[in-house]
Write a protein that holds these residues in place. Structure first.
Motif, mmCIF file in Angstrom:
data_model
loop_
_atom_site.group_PDB
_atom_site.id
_atom_site.type_symbol
_atom_site.label_atom_id
_atom_site.label_comp_id
_atom_site.label_asym_id
_atom_site.label_seq_id
_atom_site.Cartn_x
_atom_site.Cartn_y
_atom_site.Cartn_z
ATOM 1 N N TYR A 288 -15.107 12.020 -1.572
ATOM 2 C CA TYR A 288 -13.729 12.447 -1.813
ATOM 3 C C TYR A 288 -12.979 11.328 -2.521
ATOM 4 C CZ TYR A 288 -15.181 15.710 1.747
ATOM 5 O OH TYR A 288 -15.891 16.645 2.453
ATOM 6 N N VAL A 289 -12.036 11.721 -3.356
ATOM 7 C CA VAL A 289 -11.124 10.755 -3.960
ATOM 8 C C VAL A 289 -9.756 11.037 -3.371
ATOM 9 C CG1 VAL A 289 -10.020 9.949 -6.085
ATOM 10 C CG2 VAL A 289 -12.456 10.597 -6.096
ATOM 11 N N THR A 290 -9.187 10.006 -2.776
ATOM 12 C CA THR A 290 -7.845 10.127 -2.222
ATOM 13 C C THR A 290 -6.880 9.339 -3.091
ATOM 14 O OG1 THR A 290 -8.221 8.235 -0.778
ATOM 15 C CG2 THR A 290 -8.684 10.416 0.134
ATOM 16 N N ARG A 291 -5.646 9.759 -3.042
ATOM 17 C CA ARG A 291 -4.570 9.071 -3.777
ATOM 18 C C ARG A 291 -3.458 8.792 -2.786
ATOM 19 N NH1 ARG A 291 -2.680 12.611 -8.393
ATOM 20 N NH2 ARG A 291 -1.840 13.816 -6.658
ATOM 21 N N PHE A 292 -2.870 7.618 -2.929
ATOM 22 C CA PHE A 292 -1.766 7.257 -2.051
ATOM 23 C C PHE A 292 -0.907 6.219 -2.742
ATOM 24 C CE2 PHE A 292 -5.217 4.401 -1.172
ATOM 25 C CZ PHE A 292 -4.637 3.177 -0.898
ATOM 26 N N ALA A 293 0.280 6.030 -2.212
ATOM 27 C CA ALA A 293 1.220 5.055 -2.769
ATOM 28 C C ALA A 293 1.491 3.974 -1.738
ATOM 29 C CB ALA A 293 2.526 5.747 -3.163
ATOM 30 N N VAL A 294 1.693 2.775 -2.233
ATOM 31 C CA VAL A 294 2.028 1.639 -1.384
ATOM 32 C C VAL A 294 3.206 0.919 -2.043
ATOM 33 C CG1 VAL A 294 0.382 0.066 -2.507
ATOM 34 C CG2 VAL A 294 1.043 -0.337 -0.131
ATOM 35 N N ASP A 295 4.015 0.290 -1.222
ATOM 36 C CA ASP A 295 5.139 -0.483 -1.739
ATOM 37 C C ASP A 295 4.612 -1.518 -2.742
ATOM 38 O OD1 ASP A 295 6.725 -3.232 -1.334
ATOM 39 O OD2 ASP A 295 8.110 -1.544 -1.153
ATOM 40 N N ARG A 296 5.104 -1.450 -3.967
ATOM 41 C CA ARG A 296 4.589 -2.298 -5.049
ATOM 42 C C ARG A 296 4.768 -3.791 -4.753
ATOM 43 N NH1 ARG A 296 3.118 -1.674 -10.312
ATOM 44 N NH2 ARG A 296 3.695 0.516 -10.353
ATOM 45 N N GLU A 297 5.915 -4.160 -4.225
ATOM 46 C CA GLU A 297 6.147 -5.584 -3.937
ATOM 47 C C GLU A 297 5.147 -6.090 -2.890
ATOM 48 O OE1 GLU A 297 9.638 -8.537 -2.254
ATOM 49 O OE2 GLU A 297 10.220 -6.616 -3.139
ATOM 50 N N PHE A 298 4.936 -5.305 -1.850
ATOM 51 C CA PHE A 298 3.967 -5.698 -0.829
ATOM 52 C C PHE A 298 2.558 -5.787 -1.424
ATOM 53 C CE2 PHE A 298 0.742 -4.620 2.282
ATOM 54 C CZ PHE A 298 0.948 -5.615 3.223
ATOM 55 N N GLY B 245 4.653 7.721 1.909
ATOM 56 C CA GLY B 245 4.194 9.103 1.846
ATOM 57 C C GLY B 245 2.817 9.254 2.464
ATOM 58 N N LEU B 246 2.160 10.355 2.121
ATOM 59 C CA LEU B 246 0.891 10.710 2.724
ATOM 60 C C LEU B 246 -0.288 10.371 1.815
ATOM 61 C CD1 LEU B 246 1.815 14.246 4.119
ATOM 62 C CD2 LEU B 246 1.838 12.051 5.336
ATOM 63 N N ILE B 247 -1.422 10.192 2.417
ATOM 64 C CA ILE B 247 -2.687 10.062 1.696
ATOM 65 C C ILE B 247 -3.123 11.489 1.362
ATOM 66 C CG2 ILE B 247 -5.099 9.346 1.887
ATOM 67 C CD1 ILE B 247 -4.043 7.303 4.087
ATOM 68 N N GLU B 248 -3.533 11.737 0.122
ATOM 69 C CA GLU B 248 -3.942 13.090 -0.245
ATOM 70 C C GLU B 248 -5.298 13.088 -0.930
ATOM 71 O OE1 GLU B 248 -1.420 14.903 -3.262
ATOM 72 O OE2 GLU B 248 -0.847 12.923 -3.965
ATOM 73 N N VAL B 249 -6.061 14.139 -0.703
ATOM 74 C CA VAL B 249 -7.346 14.320 -1.368
ATOM 75 C C VAL B 249 -7.074 14.967 -2.721
ATOM 76 C CG1 VAL B 249 -9.584 15.486 -1.291
ATOM 77 C CG2 VAL B 249 -8.590 14.544 0.812
#
Length: 118
Positions: free
Chosen positions: A62-72, A105-109
């Motif tokens: 599976y490939v998941t996509r997610f976002a993380v705080d850019r500065e962190f 947000g959420l981790i998504e497939v």
């Protein structure tokens, strides 16, 4: 509102089950022989790993996509581990809980691959 960095993670079925159990909000702790959590910066690279490594190893990828705080995320230097588009962040296993707290947000497939029956 802070800026985010989009990352991808090639994931096998066992890891995906643990992400699902978290409500799609966190990556599970690393196993003892996995000192680094490595999300990737390129969707095509994630597809290649999920399809060409996870499927033969476990029957599904599976490939998941997610976002993380850019500065962190900036605390983790980008690692080039192959060609110019083979880029990863290396997050030490002991920092994964903190990394998870900075997900936005959420981790998504976004892709899934399965072994074909012969």
């Amino acid at each position: 509102m802070s800026e985010t960095l989009t990352l991808w993670r090639p994931t096998g079925p066992k890891e995906l089950d643990l992400v699902r159990e978290s409500g799609w909000r966190a990556w599970p702790p690393r196993l003892p022989d996995q000192p680094i959590f490595y999300p990737v910066l390129n969707e095509q690279y994630a597809i290649m790993i999920a399809r060409d490594w996870n499927v033969p190893a476990s029957g599904s990828g599976y490939v998941t996509r997610f976002a993380v705080d850019r500065e962190f995320a900036g605390r983790y230097p980008v690692q080039q581990v192959g060609g110019r588009d083979i880029l990863e962040l290396w997050v030490p296993a002991e920092e994964l809980d903190e990394f998870n707290r900075h997900l936005v947000g959420l981790i998504e497939v976004v892709h899934e691959f399965h072994a074909t029956a012969v």
